[in-house]
Scaffold this active site. Structure first.
Site, PDB file in Angstrom:
ATOM      1  N   ARG A   1     -34.150  42.497   0.987  1.00 51.08           N
ATOM      2  CA  ARG A   1     -34.687  43.057   2.242  1.00 51.08           C
ATOM      3  C   ARG A   1     -36.178  43.336   2.118  1.00 51.08           C
ATOM      4  O   ARG A   1     -36.898  43.373   3.104  1.00 51.08           O
ATOM      5  CB  ARG A   1     -33.970  44.365   2.588  1.00 51.08           C
ATOM      6  CG  ARG A   1     -32.498  44.218   2.956  1.00 51.08           C
ATOM      7  CD  ARG A   1     -32.002  45.520   3.576  1.00 51.08           C
ATOM      8  NE  ARG A   1     -30.555  45.637   3.592  1.00 51.08           N
ATOM      9  CZ  ARG A   1     -29.765  45.179   4.572  1.00 51.08           C
ATOM     10  NH1 ARG A   1     -30.282  44.549   5.595  1.00 51.08           N
ATOM     11  NH2 ARG A   1     -28.467  45.362   4.516  1.00 51.08           N
TER      12      ARG A   1
ATOM     13  N   ASP B   1     -27.629  36.651  16.507  1.00 49.62           N
ATOM     14  CA  ASP B   1     -26.882  35.519  15.940  1.00 49.62           C
ATOM     15  C   ASP B   1     -25.731  35.193  16.897  1.00 49.62           C
ATOM     16  O   ASP B   1     -25.947  34.559  17.935  1.00 49.62           O
ATOM     17  CB  ASP B   1     -26.433  35.962  14.539  1.00 49.62           C
ATOM     18  CG  ASP B   1     -25.813  34.868  13.710  1.00 49.62           C
ATOM     19  OD1 ASP B   1     -25.737  33.726  14.169  1.00 49.62           O
ATOM     20  OD2 ASP B   1     -25.392  35.152  12.568  1.00 49.62           O
TER      21      ASP B   1
ATOM     22  N   PHE C   1     -29.697  30.402   6.892  1.00 46.68           N
ATOM     23  CA  PHE C   1     -29.442  31.745   6.356  1.00 46.68           C
ATOM     24  C   PHE C   1     -30.768  32.261   5.831  1.00 46.68           C
ATOM     25  O   PHE C   1     -31.361  31.678   4.915  1.00 46.68           O
ATOM     26  CB  PHE C   1     -28.399  31.714   5.239  1.00 46.68           C
ATOM     27  CG  PHE C   1     -27.908  33.088   4.885  1.00 46.68           C
ATOM     28  CD1 PHE C   1     -26.693  33.545   5.364  1.00 46.68           C
ATOM     29  CD2 PHE C   1     -28.672  33.938   4.101  1.00 46.68           C
ATOM     30  CE1 PHE C   1     -26.243  34.828   5.059  1.00 46.68           C
ATOM     31  CE2 PHE C   1     -28.239  35.219   3.789  1.00 46.68           C
ATOM     32  CZ  PHE C   1     -27.019  35.662   4.273  1.00 46.68           C
TER      33      PHE C   1
ATOM     34  N   GLU D   1     -33.759  44.482  17.019  1.00 40.30           N
ATOM     35  CA  GLU D   1     -32.944  43.787  16.020  1.00 40.30           C
ATOM     36  C   GLU D   1     -33.795  42.834  15.188  1.00 40.30           C
ATOM     37  O   GLU D   1     -34.782  42.293  15.679  1.00 40.30           O
ATOM     38  CB  GLU D   1     -31.857  42.954  16.718  1.00 40.30           C
ATOM     39  CG  GLU D   1     -30.529  43.647  16.854  1.00 40.30           C
ATOM     40  CD  GLU D   1     -29.765  43.778  15.539  1.00 40.30           C
ATOM     41  OE1 GLU D   1     -30.385  43.787  14.464  1.00 40.30           O
ATOM     42  OE2 GLU D   1     -28.536  43.884  15.601  1.00 40.30           O
ATOM     43  N   ASP D   2     -33.366  42.632  13.969  1.00 38.56           N
ATOM     44  CA  ASP D   2     -34.020  41.601  13.158  1.00 38.56           C
ATOM     45  C   ASP D   2     -33.547  40.211  13.577  1.00 38.56           C
ATOM     46  O   ASP D   2     -34.330  39.272  13.603  1.00 38.56           O
ATOM     47  CB  ASP D   2     -33.745  41.831  11.656  1.00 38.56           C
ATOM     48  CG  ASP D   2     -32.265  42.010  11.342  1.00 38.56           C
ATOM     49  OD1 ASP D   2     -31.539  42.542  12.200  1.00 38.56           O
ATOM     50  OD2 ASP D   2     -31.837  41.621  10.250  1.00 38.56           O
TER      51      ASP D   2
HETATM   52  C1  PRP Z   1     -27.183  41.441  11.140  1.00 39.67           C
HETATM   53  C2  PRP Z   1     -28.334  41.777  12.062  1.00 39.67           C
HETATM   54  C3  PRP Z   1     -27.649  42.109  13.339  1.00 39.67           C
HETATM   55  C4  PRP Z   1     -26.400  41.264  13.302  1.00 39.67           C
HETATM   56  C5  PRP Z   1     -26.570  40.106  14.215  1.00 39.67           C
HETATM   57  O1  PRP Z   1     -26.680  42.629  10.625  1.00 39.67           O
HETATM   58  O2  PRP Z   1     -29.095  42.833  11.573  1.00 39.67           O
HETATM   59  O3  PRP Z   1     -27.331  43.482  13.436  1.00 39.67           O
HETATM   60  O4  PRP Z   1     -26.226  40.808  11.960  1.00 39.67           O
HETATM   61  O5  PRP Z   1     -25.432  39.300  14.163  1.00 39.67           O
HETATM   62  P1  PRP Z   1     -24.540  38.978  15.427  1.00 39.67           P
HETATM   63  O6  PRP Z   1     -25.462  38.561  16.542  1.00 39.67           O
HETATM   64  O7  PRP Z   1     -23.709  37.810  14.929  1.00 39.67           O
HETATM   65  O8  PRP Z   1     -23.712  40.165  15.757  1.00 39.67           O
HETATM   66  P2  PRP Z   1     -25.759  42.696   9.332  1.00 39.67           P
HETATM   67  O9  PRP Z   1     -24.312  42.776   9.722  1.00 39.67           O
HETATM   68  O10 PRP Z   1     -26.115  41.566   8.402  1.00 39.67           O
HETATM   69  O11 PRP Z   1     -26.145  44.117   8.724  1.00 39.67           O
HETATM   70  P3  PRP Z   1     -27.590  44.654   8.267  1.00 39.67           P
HETATM   71  O12 PRP Z   1     -28.422  44.845   9.505  1.00 39.67           O
HETATM   72  O13 PRP Z   1     -27.271  45.940   7.587  1.00 39.67           O
HETATM   73  O14 PRP Z   1     -28.180  43.615   7.341  1.00 39.67           O
END
Ligand code: PRP
Length: 189
Positions: free
Chosen positions: A171, A109, A158, A105-106
């Site tokens: 991105r 959160d 953010f 994961e990036d």
């Molecule tokens: C982001 C990130 C994780 C998620 C983490 O994805 O890449 O998948 O949020 O958040 P959490 O711990 O609160 O669940 P996002 O929904 O922004 O989609 P993306 O990866 O396409 O940018």
């Protein structure tokens, strides 16, 4: 012309982690994974889309035998009225039964996404499931979940760049930057 436009945007942004800091830390994470999985094979499972760039770099920092797969989940909104329900919209392409899986994961959160995905992957009876995240925001956690490999722990900023977006943009920025508050970014990413 596109390159010029990106440079202009980025020069106005505050860099939280530079491309050099990221490169150095990702290389360290690769070495940790190599140590932990010496003699084993691993499947790196990236969560689209944010993790794509991190996975590409992490995979090239790893020497142990590895393959890639990707999953995608529906964005659950993260607004005040969001149900918090996560739904799988792209499943694994290859079976993971008996394999060592690292979810990549990036950003970790609230933990809702990885909590859902780890439970889902465990139903396929892999040998092991671990989590590698480039960024961790422990102050935002709603689910009890921790990553095994963490690049950087950050407060509730953010962030954009290196795979992470604001309304699907930015991105491609090579550095991880802070989204300016006057741009209307929500509290978390
Ligand atoms: C982001 C990130 C994780 C998620 C983490 O994805 O890449 O998948 O949020 O958040 P959490 O711990 O609160 O669940 P996002 O929904 O922004 O989609 P993306 O990866 O396409 O940018």
């Amino acid at each position: 012309m596109i390159i010029g436009a990106v440079t202009t945007v980025q020069s106005a942004l505050q860099v939280l982690f530079s491309r050099e800091q990221i490169r150095h830390r990702v290389a360290e994470m690769g070495r940790e994974i190599d140590r932990d999985y010496a003699g084993e094979k691993i499947v790196l499972v990236g969560v689209l889309k944010g993790a794509a760039i991190f996975l590409a770099d992490l995979a090239r920092s790893i020497s142990v035998d590895n393959t890639f797969d990707f999953v995608a989940v529906s964005s659950y909104g993260k607004g005040k009225n969001s149900s918090g329900a996560v739904k799988l919209i792209k499943d694994l392409d290859q079976p993971i039964e008996g394999k060592n899986v690292i979810l990549v994961e990036d950003i970790l959160d609230t933990g809702l996404t990885l909590h859902f995905l780890r439970n889902l992957l465990e139903q396929h009876q892999p040998k092991t499931v671990r989590i590698a995240t480039l960024l961790d925001k422990p102050s935002r956690r709603l689910e009890k979940i921790e990553a095994d490999y963490v690049g950087f722990t950050i407060p509730n900023h953010f962030v954009i760049g290196y795979g992470m977006d604001f309304a699907e943009r930015y991105r491609n920025l090579p550095d991880i930057c802070l989204m300016p508050e006057d741009a209307g970014a929500p509290a978390g990413h």
